[in-house]
Write a protein that holds these residues in place. Structure first.
Motif, PDB file in Angstrom:
ATOM      1  N   GLU A 270       0.834  -1.193   0.000  1.00 57.94           N
ATOM      2  CA  GLU A 270       0.000   0.000   0.000  1.00 57.94           C
ATOM      3  C   GLU A 270       0.874   1.251   0.000  1.00 57.94           C
ATOM      4  OE1 GLU A 270      -2.721  -0.014   3.221  1.00 57.94           O
ATOM      5  OE2 GLU A 270      -3.672  -1.913   2.667  1.00 57.94           O
ATOM      6  N   ARG A 271       0.383   2.299  -0.619  1.00 64.29           N
ATOM      7  CA  ARG A 271       1.149   3.543  -0.682  1.00 64.29           C
ATOM      8  C   ARG A 271       1.215   4.159   0.709  1.00 64.29           C
ATOM      9  NH1 ARG A 271       2.667   3.927  -5.689  1.00 64.29           N
ATOM     10  NH2 ARG A 271       4.168   5.444  -4.901  1.00 64.29           N
ATOM     11  N   ASN A 272       2.375   4.678   1.016  1.00 62.81           N
ATOM     12  CA  ASN A 272       2.627   5.297   2.311  1.00 62.81           C
ATOM     13  C   ASN A 272       3.074   6.727   2.041  1.00 62.81           C
ATOM     14  OD1 ASN A 272       4.345   6.229   4.574  1.00 62.81           O
ATOM     15  ND2 ASN A 272       3.937   4.195   5.435  1.00 62.81           N
ATOM     16  N   ALA A 273       2.405   7.701   2.646  1.00 62.30           N
ATOM     17  CA  ALA A 273       2.680   9.110   2.354  1.00 62.30           C
ATOM     18  C   ALA A 273       4.133   9.471   2.640  1.00 62.30           C
ATOM     19  CB  ALA A 273       1.747  10.001   3.169  1.00 62.30           C
ATOM     20  N   PHE A 274       4.706   8.907   3.685  1.00 67.02           N
ATOM     21  CA  PHE A 274       6.100   9.214   4.013  1.00 67.02           C
ATOM     22  C   PHE A 274       7.028   8.855   2.866  1.00 67.02           C
ATOM     23  CE2 PHE A 274      10.209   7.536   5.375  1.00 67.02           C
ATOM     24  CZ  PHE A 274      10.758   8.633   6.024  1.00 67.02           C
ATOM     25  N   PHE A 275       6.868   7.657   2.329  1.00 68.46           N
ATOM     26  CA  PHE A 275       7.764   7.206   1.259  1.00 68.46           C
ATOM     27  C   PHE A 275       7.509   7.966  -0.041  1.00 68.46           C
ATOM     28  CE2 PHE A 275       7.677   3.593   4.205  1.00 68.46           C
ATOM     29  CZ  PHE A 275       9.040   3.448   4.423  1.00 68.46           C
ATOM     30  N   ASP A 276       6.260   8.282  -0.321  1.00 73.58           N
ATOM     31  CA  ASP A 276       5.970   9.090  -1.512  1.00 73.58           C
ATOM     32  C   ASP A 276       6.556  10.491  -1.373  1.00 73.58           C
ATOM     33  OD1 ASP A 276       4.733   7.296  -3.193  1.00 73.58           O
ATOM     34  OD2 ASP A 276       2.729   7.670  -2.412  1.00 73.58           O
ATOM     35  N   ASN A 277       6.436  11.085  -0.190  1.00 71.45           N
ATOM     36  CA  ASN A 277       7.028  12.401   0.043  1.00 71.45           C
ATOM     37  C   ASN A 277       8.543  12.352  -0.115  1.00 71.45           C
ATOM     38  OD1 ASN A 277       4.533  13.582   0.599  1.00 71.45           O
ATOM     39  ND2 ASN A 277       4.678  13.214   2.787  1.00 71.45           N
TER      40      ASN A 277
ATOM     41  N   THR B  20      14.667  12.037   8.229  1.00 72.02           N
ATOM     42  CA  THR B  20      14.149  12.584   9.483  1.00 72.02           C
ATOM     43  C   THR B  20      13.182  13.744   9.244  1.00 72.02           C
ATOM     44  OG1 THR B  20      16.175  11.956  10.651  1.00 72.02           O
ATOM     45  CG2 THR B  20      14.822  13.651  11.676  1.00 72.02           C
ATOM     46  N   PHE B  21      13.416  14.506   8.173  1.00 74.35           N
ATOM     47  CA  PHE B  21      12.615  15.707   7.929  1.00 74.35           C
ATOM     48  C   PHE B  21      11.559  15.510   6.834  1.00 74.35           C
ATOM     49  CE2 PHE B  21      16.513  17.166   9.889  1.00 74.35           C
ATOM     50  CZ  PHE B  21      16.025  18.021  10.864  1.00 74.35           C
ATOM     51  N   VAL B  22      11.386  14.285   6.364  1.00 69.54           N
ATOM     52  CA  VAL B  22      10.350  14.000   5.371  1.00 69.54           C
ATOM     53  C   VAL B  22       8.989  13.955   6.069  1.00 69.54           C
ATOM     54  CG1 VAL B  22       9.454  12.295   3.743  1.00 69.54           C
ATOM     55  CG2 VAL B  22      11.913  12.745   3.846  1.00 69.54           C
ATOM     56  N   PRO B  23       8.000  14.712   5.607  1.00 72.18           N
ATOM     57  CA  PRO B  23       6.672  14.693   6.237  1.00 72.18           C
ATOM     58  C   PRO B  23       6.027  13.312   6.157  1.00 72.18           C
ATOM     59  CG  PRO B  23       6.898  16.569   4.746  1.00 72.18           C
ATOM     60  CD  PRO B  23       8.076  15.682   4.493  1.00 72.18           C
ATOM     61  N   THR B  24       5.308  12.951   7.201  1.00 69.12           N
ATOM     62  CA  THR B  24       4.608  11.668   7.205  1.00 69.12           C
ATOM     63  C   THR B  24       3.153  11.803   6.761  1.00 69.12           C
ATOM     64  OG1 THR B  24       4.057  11.990   9.541  1.00 69.12           O
ATOM     65  CG2 THR B  24       6.037  10.707   9.044  1.00 69.12           C
ATOM     66  N   GLN B  25       2.634  13.033   6.747  1.00 71.22           N
ATOM     67  CA  GLN B  25       1.233  13.226   6.377  1.00 71.22           C
ATOM     68  C   GLN B  25       1.072  13.367   4.867  1.00 71.22           C
ATOM     69  OE1 GLN B  25       3.181  15.342   7.986  1.00 71.22           O
ATOM     70  NE2 GLN B  25       2.613  17.487   7.688  1.00 71.22           N
ATOM     71  N   ASN B  26      -0.123  13.062   4.404  1.00 69.72           N
ATOM     72  CA  ASN B  26      -0.429  13.189   2.979  1.00 69.72           C
ATOM     73  C   ASN B  26      -0.558  14.673   2.628  1.00 69.72           C
ATOM     74  OD1 ASN B  26      -1.838  13.260   0.395  1.00 69.72           O
ATOM     75  ND2 ASN B  26      -2.255  11.094   0.726  1.00 69.72           N
ATOM     76  N   LEU B  27       0.251  15.113   1.668  1.00 66.47           N
ATOM     77  CA  LEU B  27       0.263  16.512   1.248  1.00 66.47           C
ATOM     78  C   LEU B  27      -0.519  16.736  -0.035  1.00 66.47           C
ATOM     79  CD1 LEU B  27       4.044  17.264   1.967  1.00 66.47           C
ATOM     80  CD2 LEU B  27       2.079  17.617   3.483  1.00 66.47           C
ATOM     81  N   GLY B  28      -1.480  15.868  -0.295  1.00 69.50           N
ATOM     82  CA  GLY B  28      -2.331  16.036  -1.475  1.00 69.50           C
ATOM     83  C   GLY B  28      -1.590  15.763  -2.767  1.00 69.50           C
TER      84      GLY B  28
END
Length: 328
Positions: free
Chosen positions: A2-9, A244-252
């Protein structure tokens, strides 16, 4: 998976740095600051990208798996190798002539990506600590042999494989350790330390970071192994510091770009090499540097657009789903 916002960011940040690094490369020799930024980025941006590729490499290694990799990786490589060769010839690039065994510019990543998956079939059967240690040892030893060069991206394959293998073995919970508060403090210190190092030591040969040359070519026949091990440590520290500084939330829509990084990687060369060949960009003032930052971001956005994906999906994915949907 499944897609994970952290890794996509993380992938969005890294693909931007890939484009940006390629954009400023011609100007690195003219400015100590640009050279420091360029070298600092190259310490970690490809190791981090390769780590993420390994993290999502969870195949089982049977013949169907290998065949699917061949279709998804090697066939697009053959297509883009041909397309880039004709394109370079068309724009008058002097070193346009390249055999199928010598990847054009950034296409080395596809050859290495396929090879890493093949190596994984064997290395994943070894306990993690021994497996990664063996991969590091192979990467260090490879530098002593001048015969291991850029043909079929063999040098980069062996040198960068430990990052791919580490990504394969680690889990989400392992990676998320970097999000602990104390890690951010350490990460700032690490990133500042390495930027200071490359800024005050501008003569550092970036060939050590590109991993395509032997120790002899880099002028370090005897101490090459020690230097490469040091580079491994630096790249690992920098990779996890950036995470460490990659956002974990979905940024649209920004997070959504993370699913399209392969398109950006394969296509941005057409723009970058055109700009280089005709000397369209220059950096004379600070705002020129800012302009390149903005332009790099726009390249990532445009090459991730639905229009570009629809046009190029047959080349990148060997599929026409988007084109057929368009005509319907």
């Amino acid at each position: 998976m499944e897609r994970n916002a952290f890794f996509d960011n993380a992938k969005v940040i890294l693909i931007f740095l890939v484009v940006f690094g390629h954009m400023i490369q011609p100007f690195a020799a003219d400015s100590n600051t640009i050279n420091a930024v360029y070298t600092w980025i190259y310490i970690f941006h490809m190791p981090a990208f390769i780590f993420l590729a390994g993290f999502f490499a969870k195949g089982i290694g049977d013949m169907k798996y290998v065949w699917n990799l061949f279709k998804k990786i090697l066939i697009p490589y053959l297509i883009f190798q041909l397309v880039y060769t004709f394109y370079y010839f068309g724009i008058g690039k002097p070193d346009w002539d390249s055999s199928i065994l010598d990847p054009q510019w950034s296409l080395w990543f596809l050859v290495s990506l396929f090879s890493w998956h093949m190596l994984l079939i064997v290395f994943k059967k070894i306990p993690m600590g021994f497996s990664i240690s063996a991969a590091v040892l192979v990467g260090i030893i490879a530098g002593y042999f001048g015969e291991i060069g850029q043909t079929l991206s063999l040098s980069r394959t062996l040198v960068f494989f430990p990052f791919f293998l580490t990504g394969y073995f680690l889990t989400v919970s392992h990676v998320m350790v970097v999000k602990k508060h104390f890690m951010k403090i350490a990460a700032v210190a690490v990133m500042a330390m390495f930027f200071g190092l490359v800024y005050f030591m501008p003569d550092i040969d970036t060939g050590w970071l590109l991993a395509s040359q032997s120790y002899s070519d880099l002028g370090a026949d005897n101490e090459g192994g020690i230097i490469r091990f040091t580079v491994y440590i630096a790249a690992t520290l920098m990779t996890f510091s950036i995470f460490t500084f990659v956002p974990t939330q979905n940024l649209g829509w920004i997070t959504g770009l993370g699913a399209k990084t392969l398109y950006v990687y394969l296509l941005h060369g057409f723009i970058v090499q055109f700009l280089r060949q005709f000397d369209i960009l220059s950096v004379n003032q600070w705002y020129d540097f800012v302009f390149i930052i903005i332009m790099s971001a726009l390249i990532v956005i445009v090459l991730s657009s639905q229009f570009i994906l629809t046009l190029t999906q047959p080349l990148v994915e060997l599929r026409t789903k988007k084109l057929r949907a368009l005509f319907k």
